[in-house]
Motif scaffolding. Sequence first.
Motif, PDB file in Angstrom:
ATOM      1  N   CYS A 132      -1.823  -7.529  -0.755  1.00 42.97           N
ATOM      2  CA  CYS A 132      -0.697  -7.256   0.153  1.00 42.97           C
ATOM      3  C   CYS A 132       0.469  -8.215  -0.096  1.00 42.97           C
TER       4      CYS A 132
ATOM      5  N   CYS B 164       0.816  -1.218   0.000  1.00 41.54           N
ATOM      6  CA  CYS B 164       0.000   0.000   0.000  1.00 41.54           C
ATOM      7  C   CYS B 164       0.850   1.268   0.000  1.00 41.54           C
TER       8      CYS B 164
ATOM      9  N   CYS C 175       4.202  -8.468   1.639  1.00 48.82           N
ATOM     10  CA  CYS C 175       4.313  -7.468   2.706  1.00 48.82           C
ATOM     11  C   CYS C 175       3.888  -8.050   4.044  1.00 48.82           C
TER      12      CYS C 175
HETATM   13 FE1  SF4 Z   1      -0.270  -2.339   3.481  1.00 49.16          FE
HETATM   14 FE2  SF4 Z   1       1.296  -4.416   3.772  1.00 49.16          FE
HETATM   15 FE3  SF4 Z   1      -0.498  -3.871   5.675  1.00 49.16          FE
HETATM   16 FE4  SF4 Z   1      -1.246  -4.767   3.269  1.00 49.16          FE
HETATM   17  S1  SF4 Z   1      -0.053  -5.856   4.781  1.00 49.16           S
HETATM   18  S2  SF4 Z   1      -2.169  -3.065   4.367  1.00 49.16           S
HETATM   19  S3  SF4 Z   1       0.236  -3.835   1.903  1.00 49.16           S
HETATM   20  S4  SF4 Z   1       1.258  -2.624   5.087  1.00 49.16           S
END
Ligand code: SF4
Length: 641
Positions: free
Chosen positions: A357, A297, A360
């Motif tokens: 995601c 994100c 991440c």
């Molecule tokens: Fe953002 Fe990573 Fe959390 Fe998904 S997992 S919302 S990409 S920080």
Amino acid sequence: MGYTIAQKIIKNHLISGDMTVGSEIALKIDQTLTQDATGTMAYLEFETMGLKRVKTEKSVAYIDHNTLQSGFENADDHRYIQSVAKKHGIYFSRPGNGICHQVHLERFGKPGKTLIGSDSHTPTGGGIGMLAMGAGGLDVAVAMGGGAYYITMPKMYKVNLKGKLRPFVSAKDISLEILRILSVKGGVGAIIEWGGEGIKTLSVPERATITNMGTELGCTTSIFPSDEITREFLKSQGRENDFVELKSDDDAVYDKVIEINLDTLVPLIACPHSPDNVVEVASLKGTKVDQVCIGSCTNSSLLDMLKVAALLKGKTIKPSVSLSVSPGSKQVLSMLSDCGALSDILASGARLLECACGPCIGMGFSPNSAGVSLRTFNRNFEGRSGTADAGVYLVSPETAVAAALTGEITDPRLLGEMPEIKMPKVFKIDDTAVLNPEREETAEKVDILRGPNIKPFPTSKKVLDSLNAEVSLKVGDNITTDHIMPAGAKILPYRSNIPHLSQFCFGVCDKSFPERAKELGESIVVGGINYGQGSSREHAALVPMYLGVRAVITKSFARIHVANLINAGIIPLTFKNADDYDKINEGDKLSLNNIYDGMDKGIIVLKNETNGEEIELVCNFTDRQKSILKAGGLLAYTKEN
Ligand code: SF4
Ligand code: MIC
């Protein structure tokens, strides 16, 4: 005295409380978002409250975290969320439509509105002038039901940007620079407003990278003005009508003002295992890189992807490097594909991952053992990638490409000329992957689909006047919620199954914790500074609660986590004198008496029965928080009221 942007939005949404820094305020919430990893729990909580319909202007349920359906669990949860959304008036963004924050920015966010989301990176919306905050699932559930969101009135910080970024230096480097200046606890209790001449050179996706990663500073949220650049962005998304201008008053007062000169900023990199462990990319020149991941994100907008495609065009990545690219939304992916840039990315040898995601949150693409992974993401906490001994570094898309092409950490300015990136004036609008809720009149007939992975919500206990319990765990500073309740492909599917999750609690710190806590029945956890930073996951409170943790005593807490502890009926206490941390060890027997009286006075005296020490603990709870704790958590309190 004039107002800052955030103060103006707060003033417009104030339900109760006064806007003095440090006092509790209740805010009306216009929009909510959830994602699937926290959403299942949030909707179970919403259902428990017995409400028929959401009362917000817009609530959206996204599926973006648990998209790796390696068993029935995730798919079942998705169907559950889809059915709850349909029944209760919530828009449903299907898996594949993109990462909640990216999609919300593109399609739903509005300047001047309040948004809370069950995800800590909800402040991404600050890129278009929203007051957007991360919250625990239960707080989001309450807001969906029309209830207020309670926060402590933050201080106001201002970051003034001067000048203009040079080629190969980008918004991510600004995020890393502010982390270098303030650290992961430097924003606690504050809202950061970005201003100065330099912001006029930053587009909305760049601003959103900065507000997104403001989360890593521990701040309540970050916000940009809503100006002509915001209007252009909304226009390109066919939403010019959503534009309102927002700026701070000339005589607004800030508690801290920081200046960053964009003209002299250089490519930066956050080293393992903390986003504030920042150095210049050039200083790590030559470090061998095994893996590069572009997306999340923070850096998955069309602008980011077009830059990546232009830099990769006609080149091949090093055979020793594995490169993944995950565009942030279906809109980004399909526009990349339409203009041919996707082919340039694929031709370079990159692996395309879905718009989610993904790596991440450790959902696949874990690095090799002891691997070095460069990621355009926002967090590099120990173990989060899924490979315990990997070294994860956080970088800009430009630095990520430089590493993929050279096989080592390389200052991207050595790549030659930065190709010119032309952004389209109009974006491709296709909201078919967002499903509308059922109309209120016919919603009754929608059945909720519940799979076997959804286990009953654990019930919390009331905080009583005394507590005698042993210390089941003592940890150090900056413990993240990824330490307390790890995520990743093996664990995430069980976010609606607290008993199963509990086996992994504090796994990064001490694998024997769950057994020990269960044996003790009731226990106390002791921590250092900034305890509970990172993710908003309320599981980091619910699971310890399930394991019998009744109190957490630390040097200081992170904002969302302390709220989640109170919501779960766990009493959060801080040492009056930080040095007293040394007077408690794991296994010590502690007794806390006259807790109710102490809560009123703001100080509870703890007796360490093992070594005889008496320690003063601070507990500045509001009347509402005291009632929640005495009721045994927010759910019980909400039902009572
Ligand atoms: Fe953002 Fe990573 Fe959390 Fe998904 S997992 S919302 S990409 S920080
Ligand atoms: C994260 O980036 O840590 C997450 C996964 O998006 C979390 C939410 C979660 O744990 O489900 C967050 O940032 O709040």
